[in-house]
Design a protein around this motif. Sequence first.
Motif, PDB file in Angstrom:
ATOM      1  N   ALA A   1      17.291 -28.553 -11.017  1.00 16.32           N
ATOM      2  CA  ALA A   1      18.540 -28.900 -11.710  1.00 16.32           C
ATOM      3  C   ALA A   1      18.853 -27.799 -12.717  1.00 16.32           C
ATOM      4  N   LEU A   2      19.993 -27.138 -12.534  1.00 12.14           N
ATOM      5  CA  LEU A   2      20.436 -26.070 -13.426  1.00 12.14           C
ATOM      6  C   LEU A   2      21.477 -26.617 -14.383  1.00 12.14           C
ATOM      7  N   SER A   3      21.316 -26.346 -15.661  1.00 15.29           N
ATOM      8  CA  SER A   3      22.298 -26.819 -16.637  1.00 15.29           C
ATOM      9  C   SER A   3      23.479 -25.861 -16.715  1.00 15.29           C
ATOM     10  N   LYS A   4      24.597 -26.382 -17.170  1.00 13.22           N
ATOM     11  CA  LYS A   4      25.773 -25.551 -17.421  1.00 13.22           C
ATOM     12  C   LYS A   4      25.436 -24.491 -18.456  1.00 13.22           C
ATOM     13  N   LYS A   5      24.659 -24.891 -19.450  1.00  8.92           N
ATOM     14  CA  LYS A   5      24.249 -23.971 -20.507  1.00  8.92           C
ATOM     15  C   LYS A   5      23.515 -22.758 -19.936  1.00  8.92           C
ATOM     16  N   LYS A   6      22.607 -22.986 -18.988  1.00  6.81           N
ATOM     17  CA  LYS A   6      21.847 -21.894 -18.375  1.00  6.81           C
ATOM     18  C   LYS A   6      22.773 -20.969 -17.589  1.00  6.81           C
ATOM     19  N   LEU A   7      23.710 -21.532 -16.865  1.00 11.37           N
ATOM     20  CA  LEU A   7      24.653 -20.711 -16.091  1.00 11.37           C
ATOM     21  C   LEU A   7      25.526 -19.868 -17.017  1.00 11.37           C
ATOM     22  N   ILE A   8      25.876 -20.413 -18.184  1.00 10.18           N
ATOM     23  CA  ILE A   8      26.650 -19.657 -19.167  1.00 10.18           C
ATOM     24  C   ILE A   8      25.790 -18.550 -19.773  1.00 10.18           C
ATOM     25  N   GLU A   9      24.538 -18.878 -20.136  1.00  7.31           N
ATOM     26  CA  GLU A   9      23.624 -17.880 -20.710  1.00  7.31           C
ATOM     27  C   GLU A   9      23.431 -16.692 -19.768  1.00  7.31           C
ATOM     28  N   GLU A  10      23.410 -16.952 -18.473  1.00  8.19           N
ATOM     29  CA  GLU A  10      23.226 -15.897 -17.476  1.00  8.19           C
ATOM     30  C   GLU A  10      24.534 -15.186 -17.136  1.00  8.19           C
ATOM     31  N   ASN A  11      25.616 -15.544 -17.838  1.00  5.92           N
ATOM     32  CA  ASN A  11      26.952 -14.974 -17.606  1.00  5.92           C
ATOM     33  C   ASN A  11      27.440 -15.193 -16.172  1.00  5.92           C
ATOM     34  N   LEU A  12      27.096 -16.332 -15.605  1.00  5.05           N
ATOM     35  CA  LEU A  12      27.532 -16.662 -14.255  1.00  5.05           C
ATOM     36  C   LEU A  12      28.791 -17.517 -14.254  1.00  5.05           C
TER      37      LEU A  12
END
Length: 144
Positions: free
Chosen positions: A72-83
Motif C-alpha cells: 500500500a503506497l500513500s499519497k504522501k509517498k508518491l508526492i515525496e517521490e515527485n510522482l
Amino acid sequence: MKNHYGFSLTELLVTIAIMGIITAIAFPSIAKLQEENREERFKAYEKVMKNGAKVYVDQYEADMWNGASCVALSKKKLIEENLIKEYKHSNEIADGKVKVMNQNGVYTYEVYIEVAKGNNTIYQTNKSNSLASFGNGCQQIGII
C-alpha cells in the motif's frame, strides 16, 4: 398623441415571469452538471495516483516487496517521490492510497481516495471501506 418610451409594467412582469420559469427549469440541470464535473475531477486524481504508483513500482520494484504480495503506497509517498502533485481545488483536501498486488510478476492497482471539505467527507472511492482500513494486510509504504 404621446410618444411612449420604455416598457409597460405588464411587459416587465411577463418578462420576469418567463425568466423565472427558464431559471427553474435550468437550475437542476446546472447543479447536476456541477456534481458530475466534481466526480470527474476526483476520478482524474485517482488516475494520477495510479499512474504515479506504476512509476514507483517501475523504479523500486526490486526493493519494495520483501516477500510481500501486496503493498500500500500513500499519497504522501508518491508526492515525496515527485510522482504526483498535491490535489488542490478550492478548500477541498484529498488523501489516499494505492494498493499494488503482485501475482507472479503481474501487478494490479487499486486506488482509494477520500476528499474532504472542512470536516465533511464529500467523496470516497468506495463507501464500504475507509482510508485507514484500505490496504490492511499489505506492506505499508509512506504511511505513518
